[in-house]
Enzyme design. Structure first.
Site, PDB file in Angstrom:
ATOM      1  CG  LEU A  14      -1.660  26.332  19.288  1.00  0.00           C
ATOM      2  CD1 LEU A  14      -1.718  24.817  19.157  1.00  0.00           C
ATOM      3  CD2 LEU A  14      -3.057  26.908  19.268  1.00  0.00           C
ATOM      4  CG  HIS A  15       5.331  25.054  19.610  1.00  0.00           C
ATOM      5  ND1 HIS A  15       5.882  24.258  18.635  1.00  0.00           N
ATOM      6  CD2 HIS A  15       5.042  24.229  20.648  1.00  0.00           C
ATOM      7  CE1 HIS A  15       5.949  23.010  19.070  1.00  0.00           C
ATOM      8  NE2 HIS A  15       5.436  22.972  20.291  1.00  0.00           N
ATOM      9  CB  ALA A  16       5.453  26.630  14.305  1.00  0.00           C
ATOM     10  CD  GLU A  63       5.368  19.719  21.224  1.00  0.00           C
ATOM     11  OE1 GLU A  63       5.305  20.250  20.125  1.00  0.00           O
ATOM     12  OE2 GLU A  63       5.325  20.360  22.290  1.00  0.00           O
TER      13      GLU A  63
END
Length: 103
Positions: free
Chosen positions: A18-20, A91
């Site tokens: 859960l990156h930016a 992604e």
């Protein structure tokens, strides 16, 4: 907001967690619904509508996000969030946003 409630969960499958960018996608999607949504991971809870709060969850690959929604659109919102997470935030396997090149 109605008192309708829905819970759900999804395992993070993308390599960067859960990156930016993933947090921004989750928050943007959550904001599309008239629902109060709480996300919990690793014993920490936050609002699904806040990118910064979501990043503080420090949720990585393999972690499970638990969702709780309250409101008329809770069922639809939770299902949409589960799908977003389970499909890797759109992604590729390296955590890079998938794109389509039209010729």
């Amino acid at each position: 907001m109605d008192s309708k409630r829905k819970t759900g969960h999804a395992r993070i499958v993308n390599l960067k967690g859960l990156h930016a960018r993933a947090a921004a996608k989750l928050a943007k999607l959550a904001q599309e619904f008239d629902v109060e949504i709480t996300v919990t991971a690793n014993g920490v809870s936050s609002s699904a509508q806040s990118i910064m709060d979501l990043m503080l969850l420090a949720a990585g690959p393999g972690d499970i996000l638990q969702f709780e929604g309250k409101g008329n659109q809770a069922e639809t919102a939770i299902s949409a969030l589960e799908f977003l997470v389970e499909t890797g935030f759109d992604e590729d396997k390296n955590g890079i946003a998938a794109c389509r090149i039209d010729q």
